[in-house]
Design an enzyme around this catalytic site. Sequence first.
Site, PDB file in Angstrom:
ATOM      1  N   ASP A  37     -28.395 -90.483  -5.516  1.00 10.79           N
ATOM      2  CA  ASP A  37     -28.270 -89.886  -6.906  1.00 10.79           C
ATOM      3  C   ASP A  37     -26.990 -90.278  -7.559  1.00 10.79           C
ATOM      4  O   ASP A  37     -26.203 -90.802  -6.930  1.00 10.79           O
ATOM      5  CB  ASP A  37     -28.348 -88.331  -6.435  1.00 10.79           C
ATOM      6  CG  ASP A  37     -28.722 -87.538  -7.927  1.00 10.79           C
ATOM      7  OD1 ASP A  37     -30.054 -87.043  -7.649  1.00 10.79           O
ATOM      8  OD2 ASP A  37     -28.179 -87.451  -8.772  1.00 10.79           O
ATOM      9  N   ASP A  63     -27.222 -94.990  -9.618  1.00  9.20           N
ATOM     10  CA  ASP A  63     -27.845 -94.684 -10.791  1.00  9.20           C
ATOM     11  C   ASP A  63     -29.083 -95.631 -11.208  1.00  9.20           C
ATOM     12  O   ASP A  63     -28.628 -96.906 -11.087  1.00  9.20           O
ATOM     13  CB  ASP A  63     -26.709 -95.201 -11.987  1.00  9.20           C
ATOM     14  CG  ASP A  63     -27.071 -94.822 -13.558  1.00  9.20           C
ATOM     15  OD1 ASP A  63     -28.206 -94.973 -13.798  1.00  9.20           O
ATOM     16  OD2 ASP A  63     -25.975 -94.625 -14.223  1.00  9.20           O
ATOM     17  N   VAL A  64     -29.961 -94.959 -11.292  1.00 11.12           N
ATOM     18  CA  VAL A  64     -31.248 -95.751 -11.154  1.00 11.12           C
ATOM     19  C   VAL A  64     -31.394 -96.753 -12.348  1.00 11.12           C
ATOM     20  O   VAL A  64     -32.438 -97.807 -12.438  1.00 11.12           O
ATOM     21  CB  VAL A  64     -32.604 -94.997 -11.321  1.00 11.12           C
ATOM     22  CG1 VAL A  64     -32.616 -94.109 -10.006  1.00 11.12           C
ATOM     23  CG2 VAL A  64     -32.600 -94.004 -12.611  1.00 11.12           C
ATOM     24  N   TYR A 154     -40.499 -88.828 -23.030  1.00 10.72           N
ATOM     25  CA  TYR A 154     -41.062 -88.474 -21.626  1.00 10.72           C
ATOM     26  C   TYR A 154     -42.490 -88.545 -21.479  1.00 10.72           C
ATOM     27  O   TYR A 154     -42.865 -89.083 -20.308  1.00 10.72           O
ATOM     28  CB  TYR A 154     -40.816 -86.660 -21.602  1.00 10.72           C
ATOM     29  CG  TYR A 154     -40.786 -86.211 -20.221  1.00 10.72           C
ATOM     30  CD1 TYR A 154     -39.980 -86.285 -19.142  1.00 10.72           C
ATOM     31  CD2 TYR A 154     -42.178 -85.481 -19.709  1.00 10.72           C
ATOM     32  CE1 TYR A 154     -40.042 -85.846 -17.698  1.00 10.72           C
ATOM     33  CE2 TYR A 154     -42.371 -85.039 -18.307  1.00 10.72           C
ATOM     34  CZ  TYR A 154     -41.193 -85.304 -17.610  1.00 10.72           C
ATOM     35  OH  TYR A 154     -41.356 -84.704 -16.383  1.00 10.72           O
ATOM     36  N   THR A 191     -37.338 -75.883 -11.080  1.00  5.66           N
ATOM     37  CA  THR A 191     -36.089 -76.742 -10.771  1.00  5.66           C
ATOM     38  C   THR A 191     -35.178 -76.722 -12.079  1.00  5.66           C
ATOM     39  O   THR A 191     -35.521 -76.208 -12.987  1.00  5.66           O
ATOM     40  CB  THR A 191     -36.575 -78.060 -10.469  1.00  5.66           C
ATOM     41  OG1 THR A 191     -36.947 -78.897 -11.872  1.00  5.66           O
ATOM     42  CG2 THR A 191     -37.823 -78.357  -9.621  1.00  5.66           C
TER      43      THR A 191
END
Length: 248
Positions: A37, A63-64, A154, A191
Site C-alpha cells: 500500500d 504505489d500501484v 470508475y 469500507t
Amino acid sequence: MKRLETKVALISGASSGIGAASAIRFAQEGAKIVICDIDEAKATSVVQEIQTAGGEAIFARLDVRDESQWISAFQVGVSKFGYVNVVMNSAGIAVPGNVETMSFDDWNKELSVNLNGSFFGVKHAFKNLKEKGGSIINLSSIEGIVGHPEYAAYCAGKGAIRNLTKSAALHAGRSGYRIRVNSIHPGYIMTPMVGNDPVELERLAKLHPIGFLGEAVDIANMALFLASDESRFATGAEFVVDGGFLAQ
Ligand SMILES: NC(=O)c1ccc[n+]([C@@H]2O[C@H](COP(=O)([O-])OP(=O)(O)OC[C@H]3O[C@@H](n4cnc5c(N)ncnc54)[C@H](O)[C@@H]3O)[C@@H](O)[C@H]2O)c1
C-alpha cells in the site's frame, strides 16, 4: 490442513477495507502475506494484527501507478518468503464525475490507479507466477458490469479490469502457465471508500435486494476461495458478490 497453507499472497491496497480483510482472512488460513500500500501507517497495523494472531506478514511499499515499485514489492515478498503464488489487485480509488463534467485530469487520476495499477499488477504477477502457477484476483465491481451516471471513469476502469482479466486468463492457458485469473464484482461494501454517513449508507442498503450492505470480509471470503486450490477449475470468470444488486 488450512486452506491456504502453501500460499504466499501479495495484496495491493492491503492497508484498508477489502484488501486488509483479505490479508487477515488469508493469514487465518495459513497464507503468508505481503501487505502492499501507499499508506505505511495503516499497513503496519495490519501486519501487526496478523503477527499477533500467529500469522506471517511483511510490508512492502507500493504505489500501484509506478511499475518499478511492483518489481521491488515482489522482491520483498520473494526474499522474505521464497516465492509469491497469489496476487490480489485491491488498491483503488473512486473519483466522482459524470462524462459531461469530468476533467481529463480526474479521468487520468482514476484510471492511473484502478486500471494502470491493475495492468502492472497482472503483468508482474505473470512474471513471478508463470514457473510454478498461481492465482490472480482482480477487484472489479458491479460497476464493471453496469453503469453509474456519476462515476464515468470508475465504471470505465472497472469494465476494463473485467475484460483484462479474461485476456490474461486466455494468455495463461494458451502459454501453458498454470495461472488462473478471475475478477470479483462486489456490491456496496462498508469500507472507507463508501464512507460512514448513516443516511447515505441506508440509501445504499436499499439498492441491494438482500436488504443490507456487505462487509469487507464478505469479499475476503470470495477472494479466499479464488486464492485456494478449491477454485482450480475457475479462470477468466466473474464472481459477483452483491446482495442481489445485479439480479434486478
Ligand atoms: N467498497 C465498495 O463498495 C467496493 C465495491 C466494489 C468494488 N470495490 C473495489 O474494491 C477495492 C478495494 O476497495 P475498498 O472498499 O477496500 O477501499 P479502501 O479505500 O478501504 O481501500 C483502498 C486501499 O487502496 C490504497 N490505495 C489507493 N491508491 C493507491 C495507490 N496508488 N497505490 C497503492 N495503494 C493505493 C489505499 O491506501 C487503501 O488502503 C477497490 O478496487 C474498489 O474499487 C469496492
